[in-house]
Design a protein around this motif. Structure first.
Motif, PDB file in Angstrom:
ATOM      1  N   SER A 218     -14.778 -36.950 114.293  1.00 18.84           N
ATOM      2  CA  SER A 218     -13.342 -36.713 114.408  1.00 18.84           C
ATOM      3  C   SER A 218     -13.056 -35.213 114.550  1.00 18.84           C
ATOM      4  O   SER A 218     -13.942 -34.380 114.387  1.00 18.84           O
ATOM      5  N   LEU A 219     -11.797 -34.905 114.838  1.00 19.55           N
ATOM      6  CA  LEU A 219     -11.478 -33.550 115.283  1.00 19.55           C
ATOM      7  C   LEU A 219     -11.744 -32.472 114.242  1.00 19.55           C
ATOM      8  O   LEU A 219     -11.957 -31.324 114.594  1.00 19.55           O
ATOM      9  N   GLU A 220     -11.679 -32.844 112.916  1.00 21.19           N
ATOM     10  CA  GLU A 220     -11.895 -31.768 111.938  1.00 21.19           C
ATOM     11  C   GLU A 220     -13.280 -31.151 112.087  1.00 21.19           C
ATOM     12  O   GLU A 220     -13.497 -30.015 111.667  1.00 21.19           O
ATOM     13  N   TRP A 221     -14.197 -31.893 112.699  1.00 19.18           N
ATOM     14  CA  TRP A 221     -15.551 -31.351 112.857  1.00 19.18           C
ATOM     15  C   TRP A 221     -15.702 -30.602 114.172  1.00 19.18           C
ATOM     16  O   TRP A 221     -16.748 -30.031 114.437  1.00 19.18           O
ATOM     17  N   SER A 222     -14.657 -30.616 115.018  1.00 18.70           N
ATOM     18  CA  SER A 222     -14.742 -29.903 116.286  1.00 18.70           C
ATOM     19  C   SER A 222     -14.334 -28.451 116.151  1.00 18.70           C
ATOM     20  O   SER A 222     -14.657 -27.629 116.988  1.00 18.70           O
ATOM     21  N   THR A 223     -13.567 -28.176 115.101  1.00 17.23           N
ATOM     22  CA  THR A 223     -13.131 -26.799 114.941  1.00 17.23           C
ATOM     23  C   THR A 223     -14.108 -26.055 114.048  1.00 17.23           C
ATOM     24  O   THR A 223     -15.064 -26.633 113.531  1.00 17.23           O
ATOM     25  N   THR A 224     -13.874 -24.759 113.899  1.00 16.52           N
ATOM     26  CA  THR A 224     -14.836 -23.965 113.141  1.00 16.52           C
ATOM     27  C   THR A 224     -14.674 -24.210 111.656  1.00 16.52           C
ATOM     28  O   THR A 224     -13.709 -24.793 111.199  1.00 16.52           O
ATOM     29  N   THR A 225     -15.646 -23.760 110.888  1.00 14.14           N
ATOM     30  CA  THR A 225     -15.602 -23.845 109.425  1.00 14.14           C
ATOM     31  C   THR A 225     -15.505 -22.448 108.859  1.00 14.14           C
ATOM     32  O   THR A 225     -16.381 -21.652 109.136  1.00 14.14           O
ATOM     33  N   PRO A 226     -14.481 -22.138 108.064  1.00 16.86           N
ATOM     34  CA  PRO A 226     -13.231 -22.884 107.931  1.00 16.86           C
ATOM     35  C   PRO A 226     -12.365 -22.729 109.175  1.00 16.86           C
ATOM     36  O   PRO A 226     -12.570 -21.779 109.929  1.00 16.86           O
ATOM     37  N   PRO A 227     -11.429 -23.619 109.382  1.00 18.20           N
ATOM     38  CA  PRO A 227     -10.648 -23.579 110.620  1.00 18.20           C
ATOM     39  C   PRO A 227      -9.783 -22.320 110.683  1.00 18.20           C
ATOM     40  O   PRO A 227      -9.340 -21.832 109.643  1.00 18.20           O
ATOM     41  N   PRO A 228      -9.552 -21.805 111.876  1.00 23.68           N
ATOM     42  CA  PRO A 228      -8.687 -20.633 112.003  1.00 23.68           C
ATOM     43  C   PRO A 228      -7.233 -20.991 111.660  1.00 23.68           C
ATOM     44  O   PRO A 228      -6.904 -22.156 111.500  1.00 23.68           O
ATOM     45  N   PHE A 229      -6.389 -19.953 111.608  1.00 23.18           N
ATOM     46  CA  PHE A 229      -5.007 -20.159 111.185  1.00 23.18           C
ATOM     47  C   PHE A 229      -4.306 -21.245 111.992  1.00 23.18           C
ATOM     48  O   PHE A 229      -3.628 -22.110 111.440  1.00 23.18           O
ATOM     49  N   ASP A 230      -4.477 -21.231 113.302  1.00 22.47           N
ATOM     50  CA  ASP A 230      -3.802 -22.255 114.111  1.00 22.47           C
ATOM     51  C   ASP A 230      -4.713 -23.454 114.370  1.00 22.47           C
ATOM     52  O   ASP A 230      -4.451 -24.258 115.250  1.00 22.47           O
ATOM     53  N   ASN A 231      -5.764 -23.569 113.623  1.00 20.83           N
ATOM     54  CA  ASN A 231      -6.729 -24.674 113.658  1.00 20.83           C
ATOM     55  C   ASN A 231      -7.667 -24.652 114.856  1.00 20.83           C
ATOM     56  O   ASN A 231      -8.767 -25.176 114.792  1.00 20.83           O
ATOM     57  N   TRP A 232      -7.236 -24.105 115.984  1.00 13.62           N
ATOM     58  CA  TRP A 232      -8.031 -24.294 117.195  1.00 13.62           C
ATOM     59  C   TRP A 232      -8.314 -22.993 117.935  1.00 13.62           C
ATOM     60  O   TRP A 232      -8.799 -23.029 119.065  1.00 13.62           O
ATOM     61  N   GLY A 233      -7.950 -21.859 117.329  1.00 13.48           N
ATOM     62  CA  GLY A 233      -8.212 -20.596 117.999  1.00 13.48           C
ATOM     63  C   GLY A 233      -7.480 -20.494 119.330  1.00 13.48           C
ATOM     64  O   GLY A 233      -8.015 -19.958 120.311  1.00 13.48           O
ATOM     65  N   GLY A 234      -6.282 -21.048 119.396  1.00 19.59           N
ATOM     66  CA  GLY A 234      -5.460 -20.884 120.596  1.00 19.59           C
ATOM     67  C   GLY A 234      -5.673 -21.937 121.657  1.00 19.59           C
ATOM     68  O   GLY A 234      -4.916 -22.017 122.615  1.00 19.59           O
ATOM     69  N   LYS A 235      -6.710 -22.755 121.522  1.00 16.35           N
ATOM     70  CA  LYS A 235      -6.967 -23.743 122.565  1.00 16.35           C
ATOM     71  C   LYS A 235      -7.010 -25.136 121.953  1.00 16.35           C
ATOM     72  O   LYS A 235      -7.941 -25.496 121.240  1.00 16.35           O
ATOM     73  N   LEU A 236      -5.960 -25.926 122.237  1.00 12.40           N
ATOM     74  CA  LEU A 236      -5.896 -27.260 121.649  1.00 12.40           C
ATOM     75  C   LEU A 236      -7.021 -28.127 122.200  1.00 12.40           C
ATOM     76  O   LEU A 236      -7.363 -28.047 123.372  1.00 12.40           O
ATOM     77  N   PRO A 237      -7.576 -28.975 121.348  1.00 12.15           N
ATOM     78  CA  PRO A 237      -8.638 -29.854 121.847  1.00 12.15           C
ATOM     79  C   PRO A 237      -8.039 -30.976 122.697  1.00 12.15           C
ATOM     80  O   PRO A 237      -6.856 -31.283 122.593  1.00 12.15           O
ATOM     81  N   VAL A 238      -8.876 -31.560 123.520  1.00 12.02           N
ATOM     82  CA  VAL A 238      -8.471 -32.741 124.284  1.00 12.02           C
ATOM     83  C   VAL A 238      -9.381 -33.877 123.836  1.00 12.02           C
ATOM     84  O   VAL A 238     -10.573 -33.691 123.641  1.00 12.02           O
ATOM     85  N   VAL A 239      -8.763 -35.046 123.646  1.00  7.49           N
ATOM     86  CA  VAL A 239      -9.527 -36.156 123.080  1.00  7.49           C
ATOM     87  C   VAL A 239      -9.935 -37.118 124.188  1.00  7.49           C
ATOM     88  O   VAL A 239      -9.114 -37.501 125.020  1.00  7.49           O
ATOM     89  N   TYR A 240     -11.211 -37.484 124.150  1.00  7.14           N
ATOM     90  CA  TYR A 240     -11.732 -38.368 125.199  1.00  7.14           C
ATOM     91  C   TYR A 240     -12.150 -39.731 124.676  1.00  7.14           C
ATOM     92  O   TYR A 240     -12.416 -40.643 125.439  1.00  7.14           O
TER      93      TYR A 240
END
Ligand code: HEM
Ligand SMILES: [Cu+2]
Ligand SMILES: [Cu+2]
Lengths: 253, 594, 267
Positions: B541-563
């Motif tokens: 799931s998406l929580e594992w796609s972002t860095t640890t710990p997640p950045p302030f906006d969760n995605w470092g400026g680039k929203l993930p796309v779900v496939y």
């Protein structure tokens, strides 16, 4: 070096302070003794006129421990306690008018005790002065709660506290003059009074007799209060070192 | 199908000052951690209270050193008085239900992970979110403050039945100011959770990232979403009820007090109120509330099991529908708390059937969880152990529900320790296990560090065995007819049961002490633990796609796309047996159940 | 670790069931006419819930034992039948089980709670208050005197607030602290609370009902065995809740008549 200087100063000031305290204390004591003329007392008897009302028995069966304590000594209500020669017990006597100054405001140092014994209150009525400390104890192997219900308008604050077997005594005092009903909700038949008065007081024994000690000379109104029959008053004049007499009679209803 | 337009995202700049970063933060992750820490403190207080209660129940005259410092009249010489037992019991129940079980699995984990799992940058109303925590926190402080008012906290139990909750101090210690503080605290709590729910729902519905259709949401997100829908309706009923009770105290109203009551020989001035009204309002909240406490646990445990079984559950949809059914039915069953309350006996039947029916979705969830183990490749670690423990406890607590659902049997069991055993199994243990599982599983993402596995496993073993030792005997006591909320067992009937109570107390003290291992592990991990990688459990799931710990906006400026669907495990891929939701890699879907 | 866990679950499940099967702790023997059906319903539920409990724990344990593989290889397998099978199974098994329990349970409940008391039932009133029960028998006139809340005064033992000076119905009311009833006679118990919520629970009698302040409710039952039993309050009512009890004395009709006369004299 500096430190030693300080300590000297401290020692001196402590000495000074002590002197002051001792002086003040002795002053106040002598003052008190000088102003007090030899005190008198008020004695008398309180009687019931008529046949004593029937006091219902108490069914304690909700608490088997209480039942056991009264196996050979059935308990009765104590609304009206009549002794020999129709003497009326548990009547509180106090000076309702005429006292002033130290005689009115002095607080006795004795600590009266209100005991919960065999699921009844001993004494049934506990008299005390305003601000005087009193103790509530339990001699029972069953839990009680002490729930005095003063009128909040008097300034007395109601409280309600359990005292399980073996619990330490509860020490309290009252702020204002009032006849305060106290009860135990665990044993709803348990009913008693804290009679809070100002100045010297007495309470009658089973024979109806009483003595109010430490009354300075003067003219007073004495009030007798009985929980069922209410108040009666009498005027007395106490001479120094003498004993004045005031008897009361309540009519049985 | 989620469509072409990019999801609406609320933008706010990262804060710079310490206060805005760590105290009055708008960041859902910080708020989630604040909720977690508050729940931790609350749990410690609640547990200490339970020790004091247990010691008193088993050894009534035992002095607990230092307790007199908390209340001179409540514990003279360290020995509890009967009223202080009840006061501590009320605080224990209230703290645990509201400030632990509602906050940790729902508000804490939900805040941290719901936006990340849907692929959002934050909640839509960050200021409300911040307020949600601080209002809840204020409620907690107000509740604790009642320890220090003149005659202490209320003794009326966490259910605060009327008219005891409305007639004032005449009814007993704590029933004046203590009740008012309790009501104020819970009203604040309700406001806090309403604000939280107001954020959770639009986050789930509107802030899903590209490709994240509703059925692609992980089960945790679904659980939090369903829970917040319940929160919206349940807390909205309890809050006014609390306010009405306060009015009964301070404004002379009589919502919950009928005419002509004579308390301690004094005729009360109230007239015209209804005591059953409180029970209806309370349980209309109260029953959904216990599902609010457990549904996030169901979601968390499913999520963790899936990751550790390396396979999706037998059916994704059925779990979602079942959780939804639990939520809806939970509003129709609340009367089972009131079978012998004096409400119309016909309504007992009306409430009994939905209560029995609610066991069907609950059974389906458990069966799917258990049977999904079949043929899986179960990994044993602290998180999965607690998740499996949850199932065992949920079953144990669930079967006792069969008894309590039937008014005829409830005649014997109502208000006995059987009930205490039942709700501790489901709420106290199962839901707590859900929190523990979540902590071991998500600590890497929340704190950036791995929990110590050895300590975690020791913690599990002691808790699992200990919890059964504490709470199973409660049922036996209840069957004999041991009434609950008794501060002392004085009568000849209950005396023979004292050895059982002593056994429970010893078990409770040992199990409680074992929680120190967890506390040490948690604190040690947060400061000195082994740094965690982005995806230590090989999750999808998406929580594992972002860095640890997640950045302030969760995605470092680039929203993930779900496939993909959330749980692509047991497939062949370039990284192993799983394909992450945000990975564009093609999967030949084997897990058609999703 | 997994195998140990599986064994632990099974041991705990069995250990939990043993006291139930052995009846180590059980409800006291029933002394009422309506009680046996409650007890039957209870043991039926115990059997079904017990089987469900053991089965679920065992399956959980077995699967943990079988499928926790430290070094996994090969493909995952699906439980035959999948979710559909489980859902159908749950609906069938649990559905039938709860339907049966529900219907039989409803019948038991209806027998106890929805049937009116018989015409010859003996009326007794019980009043709950912090922290004692008091009972009232209507006396020869068969009428309970009206309650005047302002007259309630426990210190004079006017527990019910009846007006003995002006109310003719009040003269023969008998107020007691003990609940004595004749054996094998139906009792119609009228329940009144003077202050807060309380409850009336007699384990042996299989009777349990809350008092509702402001709303009088009633119960009826018949005791079949002479003896002394405890009546306890189960609704948290304040600091003395644990101490709120009374005793039920089931007597022969003769003893009861004697007792009632005695009590009448003591009023
Ligand atoms: C450390 C383990 C725990 C122990 C030993 C424990 C023990 C107890 C005991 C002895 C009671 C009083 C029962 C009574 O007299 O009726 C109680 C009540 C309660 N407990 Fe716990 N408990 C524990 C954990 C929890 C947790 C985690 C929760 C969270 C849901 C919880 C929720 C409650 C509630 C709601 C009550 C009812 C309070 C009331 O009657 O108003 N407990 N607990
Ligand atoms: Cu008492
Ligand atoms: Cu009670």
């Amino acid at each position: 070096m500096k430190r030693q200087d300080n300590s000297k100063l401290a020692a001196v000031s402590v000495c000074l302070l002590l002197c002051l305290v001792v002086a003040g204390l002795s002053l106040s004591l002598t003052n008190w003794e000088v102003s007090a003329a030899p005190e008198g007392k008020i004695t008398g008897t309180v009687k019931l006129d008529g046949t004593a009302p029937h006091m219902k028995g108490i069914d304690m069966s909700k608490d088997p421990w209480c039942v056991k304590q009264h196996a050979n000594d059935p308990a009765h209500l104590e609304l009206v306690v009549v002794g020999k020669d129709n003497g009326l017990g548990n009547v509180v006597l106090y000076i309702s008018e005429g006292l002033s100054g130290d005689a009115l405001n002095a607080k006795p140092t004795a600590v009266p005790v209100f005991d919960q014994k065999n699921c009844l209150y001993t004494p049934h009525v506990l008299a005390m002065d305003v601000g005087q400390e009193f103790k509530v104890e339990t001699s029972d192997q069953t839990a009680h709660n002490i729930h005095p219900e003063p009128n909040p308008l008097t300034g007395n604050i109601p409280w309600n506290q359990s005292q399980p077997p073996g619990a330490p005594p509860v020490t309290k005092s009252w702020k204002a003059v009032e006849m305060i009903h106290v009860k135990c909700n665990i044993h709803p038949w348990m009913s008693g009074y804290f009679a809070v008065v100002k100045g010297p007081y007495a309470i009658t024994g089973e024979d109806g007799s009483y003595t109010i000690e430490n009354v300075p000379p003067g003219s007073y109104t004495v009030t007798a209060w009985q929980e069922t029959y209410g108040n009666q008053t009498a005027k007395v004049t106490v001479a120094g070192g003498q004993s004045a007499k005031a008897d009361f009679t309540f009519k049985a209803k | 199908m989620h469509d072409m337009s990019a999801p609406a995202v609320h933008h706010h700049a990262p804060p710079t000052s310490f206060i805005r970063k760590h105290v009055f933060s708008l960041d859902h992750k910080v708020i989630g951690k604040q909720y977690y820490d508050m729940a931790l403190v609350a749990a410690i207080i609640g547990m200490i209270l339970s020790w004091i209660m247990r010691i008193h129940l088993a050894w009534t005259n035992a002095a607990i050193p230092g307790l007199q410092l908390l209340s001179k009249t409540g514990a003279p010489g360290g020995v509890l008085t009967p009223e202080y037992y009840l006061q501590l019991m009320t605080m224990h129940g209230t703290i645990m239900v509201f400030f632990v079980l509602t906050t940790a699995p729902f508000a804490a984990f939900g805040n941290f992970f719901l936006p990340i799992q849907v692929g959002a940058e934050d909640m839509p109303f960050p200021h409300f979110n911040m307020m949600s925590f601080w209002v809840t926190f204020t409620g907690f402080i107000v509740l604790l403050a009642s320890f220090f008012v003149s005659d202490g906290p209320t003794l009326g139990g966490w259910t605060q039945y009327a008219p005891l909750n409305a007639v004032g101090a005449i009814a007993g210690p704590g029933q004046g100011m203590g009740v008012i503080l309790w009501m104020a605290s819970i009203a604040l709590f309700c406001v806090g959770q309403l604000l939280g729910s107001l954020n959770f729902i639009p986050t789930t519905l509107d802030l899903r990232t590209k490709g994240m259709s509703l059925m692609r949401l992980p089960l945790t997100t679904w659980a939090w979403f369903i829970t917040s829908c319940m929160g919206l309706t349940a807390f909205a009923v309890l809050m006014p009820a609390c306010i009405l009770a306060i009015l009964d105290h301070v404004a002379g109203t009589s919502f919950f007090v009928p005419s002509n009551l004579v308390i301690s020989d004094q005729l009360q001035q109230h007239s015209g109120g209804s005591t059953l009204l409180w029970q209806h309002l309370f349980w209309f909240f109260g029953h959904p509330e216990v599902y609010i406490a457990i549904i996030p646990g169901i979601g968390i445990v499913s999520h963790i099991l899936i990751t550790n079984m390396r396979r999706p559950l037998l059916s994704h949809r059925v779990i979602i529908y079942s959780m939804g059914a639990l939520a809806v039915l939970s509003y129709m069953v609340y009367g089972h708390h009131m079978f012998v309350s004096g409400m119309n006996p016909y309504s007992a039947l009306a409430f009994s059937f939905p209560t029995l029916i609610i066991t069907i979705p609950a059974t389906i969830i458990v069966l799917i969880q258990i049977f999904s183990l079949y043929g899986s490749k179960l990994r044993i670690n602290s998180a999965s152990l607690f998740a499996l423990g949850f199932i065992s406890m949920f079953v144990s607590g669930g079967v006792s529900g069969f008894f309590l659902a039937q008014p005829s049997i409830d005649i014997m069991l109502h208000a006995t320790y059987f009930v205490v055993g039942h709700f501790h199994m489901v709420m106290a243990v199962a839901a707590m296990f859900g929190i523990f599982a979540g902590t071991y599983f998500w600590a890497p993402k929340m704190f950036g560090r791995m929990m110590n596995e050895t300590l975690g496993k020791i913690h599990f073993w002691l808790s699992f065995v200990g919890a059964y030792c504490i709470f199973m005997p409660f049922h036996y006591l209840g069957i004999v007819g041991n009434v609950r909320r008794y501060s002392v067992f004085v009568d000849d009937y209950l005396q023979p049961l004292l050895p059982v109570h002593k056994f429970i107390t010893v078990a409770a003290l040992l199990t409680g002490a074992a929680q120190a291992i967890f506390l040490y592990n948690l604190i040690h991990t947060r400061f000195w633990g082994k740094p965690a990688s982005d995806n230590p459990w090989e999750g999808t799931s998406l929580e594992w796609s972002t860095t640890t710990p997640p950045p302030f906006d969760n995605w470092g400026g680039k929203l993930p796309v779900v496939y993909h669907d959330p749980y692509q495990y047991g497939v062949e891929s370039s990284v192993g047996d799983y394909v992450m939701q945000a990975s564009p890699e093609q999967v030949k879907t084997e897990n058609d159940e999703q | 670790m997994a195998k140990l866990f599986a064994v632990t679950i099974i041991v705990i499940a069995i250990a939990s069931a043993i006291p139930i099967i052995m009846h180590t702790w059980s409800a006291p023997e029933d002394i009422s006419i309506h009680g046996p059906i409650i007890d039957d319903q209870m043991s039926e539920t115990m059997a079904e819930a017990g089987i469900a409990f053991l089965a679920a724990q065992f399956v959980l344990a077995i699967f943990i034992w079988m499928f926790a593989k430290p070094n996994p290889g090969g493909k995952i397998k699906k439980f035959p039948g999948g979710a559909t099978g489980l859902v159908i199974g749950a609906f069938l098994i649990v559905g039938i089980e709860v339907l049966a329990l529900g219907v039989f349970g409803a019948k038991v409940w209806a027998d106890v709670y929805l049937s009116p008391p018989g015409a010859n039932a003996m009326p007794v009133q019980v009043q709950a208050g912090q922290f004692a029960f008091y009972f009232r028998y209507p006396g020869p006139d068969g009428k309970f005197a009206a309650i005047h809340p302002n007259l309630i005064d426990e210190s004079t033992e006017n527990f019910f607030g009846i007006d003995t000076t002006n109310d003719p119905d009040a003269k023969d009311d008998i107020v007691t602290a003990e609940f004595a009833i004749p054996v094998n006679k139906e009792i119609h118990l009228l329940m009144h609370s003077k202050d807060l919520g309380h409850s009336f629970y007699v384990r042996e009698l299989r009777v349990h009902q809350d008092f509702v302040p402001g709303l009088d409710v009633s119960l009826h039952f018949t005791a079949t065995k002479i003896g002394k039993y405890e009546i306890v309050c189960t609704q948290l009512c304040g600091l003395g809740h644990y101490n709120m009890k009374a005793y039920l004395e089931v007597m022969s009709q003769d003893d009861f008549d004697k007792w009632l006369k005695q009590q009448a004299a003591a009023q």
